[in-house]
Write a protein that holds these residues in place. Structure first.
Motif: not given
Length: 454
Positions: A103-109
């Motif tokens: 459920p975390n905030q996710l970000r991809w490079l």
């Protein structure tokens, strides 16, 4: 060459074969026979001896405004092929239970594009599923993919039996050959290839982009309500191709890749599938230039919801709730007074997947990069990073250009999306420090605050 208008009834024929569209009836063309007439002049068949084939994108009995179909007049029908057999899916999947929910905030490079000097990867081999939900068998759900490739498809086409592809190029233009004609799509444009349409992708170097796939619904323009008749994406700016065909046999075999129930299958045939000489109907591929979007925005005070930036929507059975919306954040003027202008802090019953085509997104100018992505799942809090909040809280409000040179977008869905093993682990692009962009937010609370006298 293109024709304009969203969802219109079109007709097109390759100029090399004038009169290839039947007149007055779909299967045949009224003609007078002469003694010397051959099979191709028989009034029981189509002009030029073509086969008639209908491509239906809706049930036959759908209400007229929702009824989608096109007639294709082709040299050989698509039914002529060897049996389909299963082939490896690579990183394309509909398995939403590979890993535990996150459920975390996710970000991809930025997702890696394979080097052509190391490995040749075409569009199909370069498909990677990041997240999704639902089920293609029950025709209810979505998949979000990225494509990263360096090689054109040769004697190969792709057919999605599960749903529609909305393609958002980020790096490198792509030339898409379809049964309806050719479409060139560049970054800052989008293309929709609807369920069942066969297509092949040519690239011109290292190429990357995003794909929103919807099962069981088609994209349409959002209702405008109080906005009125004009605004947002206008129908006339959507383009569909004119007819183009190739009459080509392939001695070594032409490969048709079929995505069916989340898996890939292939079959062989000895001719090009792009042999449609003429077509007519309202079920077509189409493209749209995002620069043509007419922005609606707040001009007095407060902050409007991001729904004002919706380009296309795929509606669910619940009124006002979308299976998926395609939303953009284009260059625009910010003029609202007495207002914190960037996006507000938010917890949402929808899932929000964001990508960046170019530039710097206003709420996170550093870590969010072109070719990367972020996912804020249902009820996961998100909003401007600490630097953005501090800077804009103290800014002198003057009319200013927002997002100049930038194009960010969002795939928003009512589904609670699962992230794939590739998205969380294999791609090795997950930014594990993402949460830190909010760590320096601190309390400004003052219990002794008094409102200033006017």
């Amino acid at each position: 060459l293109y024709m304009s208008g969203f969802g219109n009834e079109f007709s097109s024929e390759d100029p090399r074969c004038p009169g290839s569209l039947p007149e007055g009836q779909v299967h045949t063309h009224p003609q007078k026979l002469r003694k010397c007439d051959s099979f191709i002049n028989n009034p029981q068949v189509c002009p030029y001896g073509l086969y008639a084939e209908q491509l239906s994108g809706s049930a036959f009995t759908c209400p007229r405004p929702a009824n989608k179909r096109s007639w294709l007049y082709r040299i050989l029908p698509s039914v002529k092929h060897k049996p389909f057999t299963a082939v490896p899916c690579g990183n394309l999947t509909e398995n939403w239970n590979e890993v535990e929910p996150d459920p975390n905030q996710l970000r991809w490079l930025p997702f890696t594009i394979p080097k052509s000097t190391e490995k040749k990867v075409d569009f199909v081999a370069g498909l990677h599923t990041v997240c999704g939900a639902g089920d293609a068998k029950s025709r209810n759900g979505i998949g979000i993919h990225v494509y990263a490739c360096n090689t054109s498809m040769v004697d190969k086409c792709f057919n999605n039996s599960d749903g529609d592809f909305l393609i958002v190029p980020q790096q490198g233009k792509i030339l898409i050959t379809t049964e309806f004609g050719k479409i060139m799509v560049k970054p800052n444009e989008i293309c929709v290839l609807q369920q069942g349409m066969r297509f092949s992708v040519d690239v011109f170097g290292e190429t990357r982009g995003y794909i929103l796939e919807v099962y069981g619904a088609h994209f349409e323009l959002p209702d405008l309500g109080p906005i009125g008749a004009n605004g947002l994406a206008n129908p006339r700016d959507f383009l569909c191709p004119v007819a183009w065909y190739e009459d080509r046999t392939v001695a070594t075999g032409y490969t048709v890749i079929n995505k069916y129930q989340g898996k890939l299958f292939s079959c062989q045939q000895d001719f090009s599938p792009f042999n449609v000489v003429a077509w007519h109907g309202n079920y077509t591929p189409y493209k749209y230039n995002l620069e043509n979007f007419m922005v609606i925005n707040a001009v007095a005070f407060d902050h409007a919801d991001p729904s004002i930036f919706t380009v296309l929507t795929a509606k669910s059975m619940r009124p006002g709730v979308a299976i998926a919306d395609f939303v953009i954040f284009p260059p625009r003027w910010g003029v609202a007074d007495r207002t914190f202008r960037p996006p507000y802090y938010h917890r949402n019953c929808m899932s929000e997947f964001m990508g960046l085509i170019k530039g710097h997104y206003e709420a996170k100018e550093e870590g969010f990069q072109p070719g990367g992505a972020s996912l804020h799942s249902a009820m996961t809090p998100h909003g401007p990073d600490a630097e953005c909040f501090e800077k804009n809280s103290a800014a002198e409000l003057q009319p200013e250009r927002v997002a100049e040179g930038t194009m960010a977008f969002m795939f928003e869905s009512s589904f609670s999306m699962a992230v794939t093993k590739w998205g969380l682990q294999t791609c090795q692009k997950l930014d594990k420090s993402y949460y830190q962009c909010w760590e320096s937010l601190h309390s400004h609370f003052n219990p002794n605050w008094k409102p200033s006298k006017k």
